[in-house]
Write an enzyme that holds these catalytic residues in place. Structure first.
Site, PDB file in Angstrom:
ATOM      1  N   ARG A  52      13.050   3.329   0.217  1.00  0.00           N
ATOM      2  CA  ARG A  52      11.667   3.502  -0.209  1.00  0.00           C
ATOM      3  C   ARG A  52      11.611   3.882  -1.692  1.00  0.00           C
ATOM      4  O   ARG A  52      12.419   4.663  -2.165  1.00  0.00           O
ATOM      5  CB  ARG A  52      11.013   4.586   0.657  1.00  0.00           C
ATOM      6  N   CYS A 105       6.067  -5.220   0.387  1.00  0.00           N
ATOM      7  CA  CYS A 105       6.215  -3.889  -0.190  1.00  0.00           C
ATOM      8  C   CYS A 105       6.174  -2.818   0.919  1.00  0.00           C
ATOM      9  O   CYS A 105       7.122  -2.693   1.671  1.00  0.00           O
ATOM     10  CB  CYS A 105       5.172  -3.649  -1.274  1.00  0.00           C
ATOM     11  N   HIS A 141       4.862  -8.173  -4.345  1.00  0.00           N
ATOM     12  CA  HIS A 141       3.491  -8.449  -3.894  1.00  0.00           C
ATOM     13  C   HIS A 141       3.139  -9.915  -4.175  1.00  0.00           C
ATOM     14  O   HIS A 141       2.594 -10.219  -5.240  1.00  0.00           O
ATOM     15  CB  HIS A 141       2.504  -7.548  -4.633  1.00  0.00           C
ATOM     16  N   ILE A 195       5.708  -3.107  -7.492  1.00  0.00           N
ATOM     17  CA  ILE A 195       4.929  -1.897  -7.747  1.00  0.00           C
ATOM     18  C   ILE A 195       5.453  -0.792  -6.824  1.00  0.00           C
ATOM     19  O   ILE A 195       5.248  -0.835  -5.614  1.00  0.00           O
ATOM     20  CB  ILE A 195       3.424  -2.123  -7.491  1.00  0.00           C
ATOM     21  N   ARG A 196       6.162   0.171  -7.389  1.00  0.00           N
ATOM     22  CA  ARG A 196       6.786   1.242  -6.600  1.00  0.00           C
ATOM     23  C   ARG A 196       7.480   0.639  -5.372  1.00  0.00           C
ATOM     24  O   ARG A 196       7.336   1.110  -4.254  1.00  0.00           O
ATOM     25  CB  ARG A 196       5.758   2.287  -6.171  1.00  0.00           C
ATOM     26  N   GLY A 204       0.863  -1.183   0.000  1.00  0.00           N
ATOM     27  CA  GLY A 204       0.000   0.000   0.000  1.00  0.00           C
ATOM     28  C   GLY A 204       0.892   1.223   0.000  1.00  0.00           C
ATOM     29  O   GLY A 204       1.908   1.263  -0.685  1.00  0.00           O
ATOM     30  N   GLU A 205       0.560   2.208   0.795  1.00  0.00           N
ATOM     31  CA  GLU A 205       1.369   3.424   0.910  1.00  0.00           C
ATOM     32  C   GLU A 205       1.867   3.519   2.352  1.00  0.00           C
ATOM     33  O   GLU A 205       1.080   3.715   3.284  1.00  0.00           O
ATOM     34  CB  GLU A 205       0.521   4.647   0.530  1.00  0.00           C
ATOM     35  N   SER A 206       3.181   3.359   2.527  1.00  0.00           N
ATOM     36  CA  SER A 206       3.735   3.229   3.879  1.00  0.00           C
ATOM     37  C   SER A 206       3.486   4.463   4.744  1.00  0.00           C
ATOM     38  O   SER A 206       3.225   4.351   5.943  1.00  0.00           O
ATOM     39  CB  SER A 206       5.236   2.926   3.815  1.00  0.00           C
ATOM     40  N   GLU A 240       0.785 -11.525  -3.096  1.00  0.00           N
ATOM     41  CA  GLU A 240      -0.671 -11.684  -3.159  1.00  0.00           C
ATOM     42  C   GLU A 240      -1.214 -11.370  -4.553  1.00  0.00           C
ATOM     43  O   GLU A 240      -2.397 -11.573  -4.820  1.00  0.00           O
ATOM     44  CB  GLU A 240      -1.350 -10.794  -2.106  1.00  0.00           C
TER      45      GLU A 240
END
Length: 202
Positions: free
Chosen positions: A110, A81, A179, A138-139, A49-51, A181
């Site tokens: 990051r 991630c 990821h 992903i990023r 997600g977004e840390s 998942e």
């Protein structure tokens, strides 16, 4: 023997995907948003997600200190991630004032692979698995350095980032830059389920 319940930190990110995978492995899976739910699980997945958003929401939900306490007390945890960033003791290129939960003796960078447009997929070999895993980045962060007690499970195998560490384990803690998942099957999650079982039966 039935599996102990495993939680997924459900503040933001790929929560449903992790819950679905754990359930497919026969594991009682629980979304965790408050400390009482954290108390009910034997292990915890920290999703992608977004840390920065996730740690801010953890503060809002008064989860940061309970999470740190459970991790310090030996609760198995698996970060993917953004979850890898949350579990890292040290972080490079973080947002101003960004904190982590810590526990893993690693330094992560990051957004190391670049922006969303630089996302990529690659089959990589993971220690303990007999066939490569399809890894989706992903990023993603990568692991810049590891402490003495950290086992490197996987590294990028091709391209400009070849050799960069993307999966690690230290005692009851696991983390991947990618990821699992998303399109990677359930073998990485099975490794974590086995890790939880191993540390809850001690």
């Amino acid at each position: 023997m039935s599996s102990p319940p495993i939680g997924v930190l459900a503040l933001q990110g790929d929560v449903r995907e992790h819950l679905r995978l754990l359930t497919s492995l026969g594991v009682p899976a629980l979304a965790v948003r408050r400390s009482s739910e954290l108390d009910a699980v034997a292990g915890l997945v920290l999703p992608g997600g977004e840390s920065t958003t996730m740690i801010r929401l953890a503060r809002t939900f008064e989860l940061v200190e309970p999470l740190r306490a459970r991790i310090a007390d030996g609760m198995p945890a698996f970060g993917t991630c953004a979850g890898m960033i949350l579990l890292a003791d040290r972080m490079l290129d973080g947002a101003p004032g960004q904190e982590t939960l810590g526990g893993l003796d690693i330094t992560v960078r990051r957004n190391a692979f670049g922006r969303q447009v630089d996302s990529f997929e690659e089959d990589i070999h993971v220690a303990g698995l007999d066939a490569p895993v399809h890894a989706v980045f992903i990023r993603a962060p990568w692991v810049e350095s590891v402490g003495d007690g950290v086992e490197v499970l996987a590294a990028v195998e091709a391209g400009p980032a070849a050799g960069r560490i993307v999966a690690v384990r230290q005692g009851p803690l696991m983390a991947t830059s990618f990821h699992p998942e998303v399109g990677g099957g359930s073998r990485i999650h099975r490794l974590f389920v086995d890790l939880v079982a191993q540390h809850t039966s001690v």
